[in-house]
Design a protein around this motif. Structure first.
Motif, PDB file in Angstrom:
ATOM      1  N   LEU A  11     -72.894  78.524   2.982  1.00 58.47           N
ATOM      2  CA  LEU A  11     -72.284  78.231   4.278  1.00 58.47           C
ATOM      3  C   LEU A  11     -70.831  78.691   4.310  1.00 58.47           C
ATOM      4  N   VAL A  12     -70.100  78.425   3.240  1.00 61.74           N
ATOM      5  CA  VAL A  12     -68.707  78.876   3.157  1.00 61.74           C
ATOM      6  C   VAL A  12     -68.648  80.406   3.203  1.00 61.74           C
ATOM      7  N   ALA A  13     -69.542  81.059   2.473  1.00 71.71           N
ATOM      8  CA  ALA A  13     -69.568  82.524   2.452  1.00 71.71           C
ATOM      9  C   ALA A  13     -69.790  83.094   3.851  1.00 71.71           C
ATOM     10  N   LEU A  14     -70.699  82.486   4.602  1.00 72.94           N
ATOM     11  CA  LEU A  14     -70.943  82.969   5.971  1.00 72.94           C
ATOM     12  C   LEU A  14     -69.724  82.783   6.849  1.00 72.94           C
ATOM     13  N   MET A  15     -69.072  81.637   6.741  1.00 73.89           N
ATOM     14  CA  MET A  15     -67.885  81.399   7.565  1.00 73.89           C
ATOM     15  C   MET A  15     -66.787  82.396   7.220  1.00 73.89           C
ATOM     16  N   ILE A  16     -66.592  82.668   5.942  1.00 68.69           N
ATOM     17  CA  ILE A  16     -65.579  83.639   5.527  1.00 68.69           C
ATOM     18  C   ILE A  16     -65.961  85.041   5.993  1.00 68.69           C
ATOM     19  N   THR A  17     -67.238  85.363   5.922  1.00 73.95           N
ATOM     20  CA  THR A  17     -67.711  86.671   6.376  1.00 73.95           C
ATOM     21  C   THR A  17     -67.428  86.868   7.857  1.00 73.95           C
ATOM     22  N   VAL A  18     -67.684  85.847   8.655  1.00 70.63           N
ATOM     23  CA  VAL A  18     -67.396  85.934  10.093  1.00 70.63           C
ATOM     24  C   VAL A  18     -65.905  86.136  10.301  1.00 70.63           C
TER      25      VAL A  18
END
Length: 138
Positions: A11-18
């Motif tokens: 979830l953190v990775a997705l938020m950072i990716t966005v």
């Protein structure tokens, strides 16, 4: 890191990716990510110190040719299907955090809907909720 990627890391990775999708990580996006990690029950017990390691993994992968696909693969592997809508909601909140969703962020959200096999009506409702939460008063 990829062999120990937890659902929370995903979830953190997705938020950072966005946040990184438009090549500019804005303070409002970082503050939104931090608030989400600090307050949502899904992150209970999460070691926030891991965020730096997850961020570095994301940045390293984004430098590679198929890095975005690799990120999606890590997310799909680590995140149960029951939390795909949660992942999309968090991604939408980060995209909307600065009050301006750019074309690169919209494309990433489109890709994410596909990668997570989200129902289009559910995705639209999630997007509308994010837009409503981050709409400025002016």
């Amino acid at each position: 890191m990829s062999d120990t990627f937890s659902a929370q890391d995903a979830l953190v990775a997705l938020m950072i990716t966005v946040s990184a999708s438009d090549a500019t990580i804005r303070t409002s996006e970082l503050l939104t990510i931090q608030a989400i990690v600090n307050h949502l029950p899904i992150f209970a017990g999460y070691d926030a110190d891991r965020m730096e390691q997850v961020a570095q993994t994301v940045f390293d992968l984004l430098e590679e040719e198929d890095g975005l696909d690799a990120i999606y693969g890590l997310v799909r592997e680590a995140l149960p299907d029951t939390h795909h809508e949660t992942a999309y909601a968090l991604a939408c909140d980060v995209a909307a955090a600065d009050g301006n969703v750019l074309q690169t962020e919209l494309q990433l959200l489109r890709d994410l809907r596909y990668e997570l096999s989200l129902d289009p009506l559910h995705a639209a409702a999630i997007e509308r909720g994010a837009r409503a939460r981050h709409l400025p008063i002016a």
